[in-house]
Scaffold this motif. Structure first.
Motif, short mmCIF file in Angstrom:
data_model
loop_
_atom_site.label_atom_id
_atom_site.label_comp_id
_atom_site.label_asym_id
_atom_site.label_seq_id
_atom_site.Cartn_x
_atom_site.Cartn_y
_atom_site.Cartn_z
N LEU A 24 -16.68 -2.23 -5.73
CA LEU A 24 -15.97 -3.22 -6.53
C LEU A 24 -15.41 -2.60 -7.82
CD1 LEU A 24 -18.34 -6.29 -6.08
CD2 LEU A 24 -16.06 -5.96 -5.08
N ALA A 25 -16.18 -1.72 -8.45
CA ALA A 25 -15.71 -1.03 -9.66
C ALA A 25 -14.52 -0.14 -9.33
CB ALA A 25 -16.84 -0.23 -10.29
N HIS A 26 -14.56 0.52 -8.19
CA HIS A 26 -13.47 1.40 -7.79
C HIS A 26 -12.19 0.59 -7.55
CE1 HIS A 26 -11.52 4.91 -6.19
NE2 HIS A 26 -11.29 4.31 -5.02
N ILE A 27 -12.32 -0.55 -6.88
CA ILE A 27 -11.16 -1.40 -6.63
C ILE A 27 -10.60 -1.92 -7.95
CG2 ILE A 27 -10.42 -3.62 -5.63
CD1 ILE A 27 -12.49 -3.04 -3.35
N ALA A 28 -11.46 -2.36 -8.85
CA ALA A 28 -11.00 -2.87 -10.14
C ALA A 28 -10.28 -1.77 -10.93
CB ALA A 28 -12.18 -3.40 -10.95
N SER A 29 -10.80 -0.56 -10.88
CA SER A 29 -10.17 0.56 -11.56
C SER A 29 -8.79 0.84 -10.97
CB SER A 29 -11.05 1.80 -11.45
OG SER A 29 -10.41 2.93 -11.98
N TYR A 30 -8.68 0.85 -9.66
CA TYR A 30 -7.41 1.07 -8.98
C TYR A 30 -6.40 0.00 -9.39
CZ TYR A 30 -3.97 1.59 -5.27
OH TYR A 30 -2.79 1.75 -4.57
N GLU A 31 -6.86 -1.27 -9.33
CA GLU A 31 -5.95 -2.37 -9.63
C GLU A 31 -5.55 -2.42 -11.10
OE1 GLU A 31 -6.79 -5.64 -6.17
OE2 GLU A 31 -8.06 -5.75 -7.96
N SER A 32 -6.36 -1.84 -11.99
CA SER A 32 -5.99 -1.82 -13.41
C SER A 32 -4.85 -0.84 -13.67
CB SER A 32 -7.20 -1.48 -14.28
OG SER A 32 -7.55 -0.12 -14.17
N VAL A 33 -4.72 0.16 -12.81
CA VAL A 33 -3.64 1.15 -12.94
C VAL A 33 -2.43 0.72 -12.13
CG1 VAL A 33 -2.98 3.54 -12.46
CG2 VAL A 33 -5.25 3.04 -13.37
N HIS A 34 -2.69 0.18 -10.95
CA HIS A 34 -1.63 -0.28 -10.05
C HIS A 34 -1.60 -1.81 -10.10
CE1 HIS A 34 -3.07 3.65 -8.61
NE2 HIS A 34 -1.79 3.87 -8.37
N ASP A 35 -0.83 -2.40 -9.27
CA ASP A 35 -0.83 -3.86 -9.17
C ASP A 35 -2.04 -4.32 -8.38
OD1 ASP A 35 1.58 -4.15 -10.54
OD2 ASP A 35 2.77 -3.91 -8.71
N PRO A 36 -2.45 -5.57 -8.58
CA PRO A 36 -3.55 -6.11 -7.76
C PRO A 36 -3.20 -6.04 -6.27
CG PRO A 36 -3.10 -7.57 -9.59
CD PRO A 36 -2.00 -6.53 -9.57
N ILE A 37 -4.19 -5.80 -5.48
CA ILE A 37 -4.01 -5.75 -4.03
C ILE A 37 -4.08 -7.18 -3.51
CG2 ILE A 37 -4.97 -4.93 -1.85
CD1 ILE A 37 -6.28 -2.64 -3.53
N VAL A 38 -3.00 -7.61 -2.88
CA VAL A 38 -2.94 -8.95 -2.29
C VAL A 38 -2.80 -8.77 -0.79
CG1 VAL A 38 -1.69 -11.14 -2.22
CG2 VAL A 38 -1.84 -9.85 -4.38
N LEU A 39 -3.81 -9.21 -0.06
CA LEU A 39 -3.79 -9.06 1.38
C LEU A 39 -3.14 -10.28 2.03
CD1 LEU A 39 -7.38 -7.62 1.90
CD2 LEU A 39 -5.22 -6.37 1.83
N THR A 40 -2.27 -10.02 2.99
CA THR A 40 -1.60 -11.08 3.74
C THR A 40 -2.39 -11.38 5.01
OG1 THR A 40 -0.29 -9.54 5.05
CG2 THR A 40 0.63 -10.24 2.91
N GLU A 41 -2.01 -12.43 5.68
CA GLU A 41 -2.64 -12.76 6.96
C GLU A 41 -2.46 -11.63 7.96
OE1 GLU A 41 -5.16 -14.54 9.30
OE2 GLU A 41 -4.65 -15.35 7.34
N GLU A 42 -1.30 -10.96 7.91
CA GLU A 42 -1.06 -9.81 8.79
C GLU A 42 -2.04 -8.67 8.47
OE1 GLU A 42 1.50 -11.32 7.10
OE2 GLU A 42 2.31 -12.41 8.82
N ASP A 43 -2.32 -8.47 7.20
CA ASP A 43 -3.31 -7.46 6.81
C ASP A 43 -4.67 -7.78 7.39
OD1 ASP A 43 -1.49 -5.96 5.19
OD2 ASP A 43 -1.84 -7.34 3.52
N TYR A 44 -5.07 -9.06 7.27
CA TYR A 44 -6.37 -9.47 7.81
C TYR A 44 -6.41 -9.32 9.32
CZ TYR A 44 -7.78 -11.27 3.26
OH TYR A 44 -8.12 -11.40 1.95
#
Length: 53
Positions: A24-44
């Motif tokens: 979770l910390a790694h994802i938050a760090s990534y998203e703080s530099v890049h845009d938030p990751i938004v998963l679509t239904e196709e991604d799921y």
């Protein structure tokens, strides 16, 4: 692994929960530099197919 368990114990968590917090910390760090990751239904759908779920 023993060092991870040591840190987890120090933080009052199991090794699995410690790994979860690290992810979770790694994802938050990534998203703080890049845009938030938004998963679509196709991604799921893709994830479910890849993990057989």
């Amino acid at each position: 692994m023993d060092k991870l368990k040591y840190i987890a114990g120090h933080n009052g968590r199991s090794a699995n929960k410690e790994i979860e917090q690290l992810i979770l910390a790694h994802i938050a760090s990534y998203e703080s530099v890049h845009d938030p990751i938004v998963l679509t239904e196709e991604d799921y759908d893709f994830i479910r197919k890849r993990t057989n779920r």
